[in-house]
Design a protein around this motif. Sequence first.
Motif, mmCIF file in Angstrom:
data_model
loop_
_atom_site.group_PDB
_atom_site.id
_atom_site.type_symbol
_atom_site.label_atom_id
_atom_site.label_comp_id
_atom_site.label_asym_id
_atom_site.label_seq_id
_atom_site.Cartn_x
_atom_site.Cartn_y
_atom_site.Cartn_z
ATOM 1 N N SER A 152 4.869 0.251 -9.351
ATOM 2 C CA SER A 152 3.674 -0.095 -10.120
ATOM 3 C C SER A 152 2.879 1.144 -10.515
ATOM 4 C CB SER A 152 2.790 -1.062 -9.329
ATOM 5 O OG SER A 152 2.373 -0.492 -8.097
ATOM 6 N N THR A 153 2.788 2.131 -9.640
ATOM 7 C CA THR A 153 2.002 3.316 -9.965
ATOM 8 C C THR A 153 2.702 4.180 -11.003
ATOM 9 O OG1 THR A 153 1.185 3.273 -7.683
ATOM 10 C CG2 THR A 153 0.679 5.219 -8.978
ATOM 11 N N SER A 154 4.030 4.277 -10.928
ATOM 12 C CA SER A 154 4.751 5.087 -11.914
ATOM 13 C C SER A 154 4.608 4.513 -13.319
ATOM 14 C CB SER A 154 6.231 5.199 -11.545
ATOM 15 O OG SER A 154 6.881 3.951 -11.648
ATOM 16 N N ALA A 155 4.312 3.203 -13.419
ATOM 17 C CA ALA A 155 4.154 2.572 -14.730
ATOM 18 C C ALA A 155 2.817 2.897 -15.390
ATOM 19 C CB ALA A 155 4.303 1.053 -14.592
ATOM 20 N N GLU A 156 1.881 3.506 -14.655
ATOM 21 C CA GLU A 156 0.576 3.840 -15.211
ATOM 22 C C GLU A 156 0.670 5.123 -16.036
ATOM 23 O OE1 GLU A 156 -2.799 3.773 -12.640
ATOM 24 O OE2 GLU A 156 -1.880 2.308 -11.273
ATOM 25 N N ALA A 157 0.302 5.039 -17.297
ATOM 26 C CA ALA A 157 0.385 6.199 -18.178
ATOM 27 C C ALA A 157 -0.507 7.344 -17.709
ATOM 28 C CB ALA A 157 0.004 5.794 -19.601
ATOM 29 N N ALA A 158 -1.614 7.030 -17.048
ATOM 30 C CA ALA A 158 -2.554 8.072 -16.618
ATOM 31 C C ALA A 158 -2.017 8.902 -15.463
ATOM 32 C CB ALA A 158 -3.890 7.441 -16.226
ATOM 33 N N VAL A 159 -1.072 8.356 -14.699
ATOM 34 C CA VAL A 159 -0.548 9.031 -13.512
ATOM 35 C C VAL A 159 0.610 9.932 -13.919
ATOM 36 C CG1 VAL A 159 0.604 8.700 -11.291
ATOM 37 C CG2 VAL A 159 -1.281 7.189 -11.966
ATOM 38 N N THR A 160 0.563 11.195 -13.506
ATOM 39 C CA THR A 160 1.626 12.150 -13.849
ATOM 40 C C THR A 160 2.588 12.407 -12.712
ATOM 41 O OG1 THR A 160 0.343 14.094 -13.180
ATOM 42 C CG2 THR A 160 0.048 13.295 -15.448
ATOM 43 N N GLU A 161 2.199 12.100 -11.476
ATOM 44 C CA GLU A 161 3.059 12.310 -10.321
ATOM 45 C C GLU A 161 2.686 11.309 -9.245
ATOM 46 O OE1 GLU A 161 1.999 16.362 -9.085
ATOM 47 O OE2 GLU A 161 0.702 15.481 -7.545
ATOM 48 N N LEU A 162 3.618 11.107 -8.300
ATOM 49 C CA LEU A 162 3.412 10.155 -7.221
ATOM 50 C C LEU A 162 3.386 10.889 -5.889
ATOM 51 C CD1 LEU A 162 6.008 7.594 -8.543
ATOM 52 C CD2 LEU A 162 3.546 7.513 -8.873
ATOM 53 N N GLY A 163 2.693 10.313 -4.926
ATOM 54 C CA GLY A 163 2.689 10.853 -3.575
ATOM 55 C C GLY A 163 3.381 9.885 -2.648
ATOM 56 N N ALA A 164 4.331 10.351 -1.839
ATOM 57 C CA ALA A 164 5.043 9.465 -0.913
ATOM 58 C C ALA A 164 5.799 10.289 0.115
ATOM 59 C CB ALA A 164 6.009 8.546 -1.668
ATOM 60 N N GLY A 165 6.226 9.628 1.171
ATOM 61 C CA GLY A 165 7.003 10.311 2.208
ATOM 62 C C GLY A 165 7.490 9.401 3.307
ATOM 63 N N SER A 166 6.700 8.379 3.676
ATOM 64 C CA SER A 166 7.052 7.545 4.821
ATOM 65 C C SER A 166 8.382 6.824 4.642
ATOM 66 C CB SER A 166 5.947 6.512 5.077
ATOM 67 O OG SER A 166 4.761 7.131 5.494
ATOM 68 N N GLY A 167 8.715 6.466 3.409
ATOM 69 C CA GLY A 167 9.956 5.750 3.171
ATOM 70 C C GLY A 167 11.201 6.549 3.474
ATOM 71 N N LEU A 168 11.074 7.856 3.669
ATOM 72 C CA LEU A 168 12.241 8.680 3.998
ATOM 73 C C LEU A 168 12.731 8.397 5.412
ATOM 74 C CD1 LEU A 168 10.900 11.910 2.347
ATOM 75 C CD2 LEU A 168 12.892 10.619 1.568
ATOM 76 N N TYR A 169 11.815 8.365 6.383
ATOM 77 C CA TYR A 169 12.193 8.008 7.744
ATOM 78 C C TYR A 169 12.319 6.490 7.910
ATOM 79 C CZ TYR A 169 11.126 12.736 9.585
ATOM 80 O OH TYR A 169 11.107 14.080 9.863
ATOM 81 N N ALA A 170 11.611 5.734 7.072
ATOM 82 C CA ALA A 170 11.632 4.262 7.111
ATOM 83 C C ALA A 170 11.267 3.720 8.484
ATOM 84 C CB ALA A 170 12.994 3.732 6.668
ATOM 85 N N PRO A 171 10.046 3.982 8.959
ATOM 86 C CA PRO A 171 9.608 3.412 10.234
ATOM 87 C C PRO A 171 9.362 1.913 10.098
ATOM 88 C CG PRO A 171 7.783 4.487 9.161
ATOM 89 C CD PRO A 171 8.981 4.756 8.303
ATOM 90 N N ARG A 172 9.040 1.274 11.199
ATOM 91 C CA ARG A 172 8.950 -0.186 11.242
ATOM 92 C C ARG A 172 7.937 -0.765 10.255
ATOM 93 N NH1 ARG A 172 6.664 -2.145 15.769
ATOM 94 N NH2 ARG A 172 7.103 -4.215 14.945
#
Length: 411
Positions: A266-286
Amino acid sequence: MTTWTTTTAGPATFDQLQRATAELRPPFAVVDLGALRANAARMAARADGKPIRLASKSLRSRTLIEEVLRTPGYHGIMAFTLPEARWLARTTDPSLGDILVAYPCADRASLRELAADEEAAARITVMADSVEHLDLIDAAVRDTGARRPRLRVCLDLDASLRLLGGRVHIGMRRSPMHDPGAAGALARAVLARPSLRLVGVMSYEGHIAGLADNRPGAPLMRAGVRLMQRLSTQELRIRRAAAVRAVQDVTPLEFVNGGGTGSLESTSAEAAVTELGAGSGLYAPRLFDHYRAFTPVPAALFALTVVRRPAPRHVTVLGGGWIASGPAGADRLPTPVWPQGLRLIAAEGAGEVQTPLVGAAADDLRLGDRVWFRHAKAGELCEHVDRLHLVEGDRIVGEAPTYRGEGHAFL
């Protein structure tokens, strides 16, 4: 270590993990490189062409941070403290991107040191959400010399959903800067200060990105979460775009950061946003187990030793109280995942010294056997171990020191 982006093995089975780690003494933690690689690729695909700025607090291992940033779809670091950012600026490859400190800094000594280091100041951006922050930064760097570099500043837009004139607040209480007018006013306040340079805007929608929308249990609760997230996503898209326009009316921006592991689509679909912040999905905790949009593969686990067999269907393991931050509750506890059929005892939970477990699988365990666990929140696992053992299939292919293992405690 072996460069994990060049390998082809898929996620390891527990039998393979057992064979790979047979010579290790618990407690220890592993990262399954096949699972990590798969999660990284899926997150990049969900970002739909927009770069992901990697949240360092989700990994807390410089080795793995650099490896992920060499993967297509990732660029730049989102640090959690200024001392951490300064250390990463000294020790990581500059070609991997700039460093955004995602939280405001009140450490005056670190701000002075940043202002005195032209190379670091060119790569690091500090956060502000109020004139009070600007005053603090200004006061801290005032006496660092006339030729000091202008510090890069990012504005933190609050992403929470406010209803009924603010009487209903849904989401984190992260920033006082909520509406476009406030964003424009703070942008003008930055430009009025010769020591500062405005380069970005960020907002983190934790109540969307960090709240699972498909948790088992009450259907009405799931429906309520989905409705709230749908309404908040629509409201934030409009408000974030207006806030970015208000800031860009004052000065051009290098980046607009948004999102999180749970809201990449949903955030990547926003024209105003140029980059995303993320990291937790790499380890995929509970905490990332129950989303409709994606299913990550558990990549980080830890093993503990059975030291008691106090009763039929019961065993006790040494240690285990690796409890996640946030509101106290069962979802913050580590979970035994292998052998299958074990669970924590409600009256005792996960203990600092010992953790009792109950279930039919306990009768097949003997003293010295291992129980494998998953933790609840991503990088917090690394606060308990000095190194992560890197596994490919049934082999250990390397080690990645954690921040703790490199002698750093940035919180």
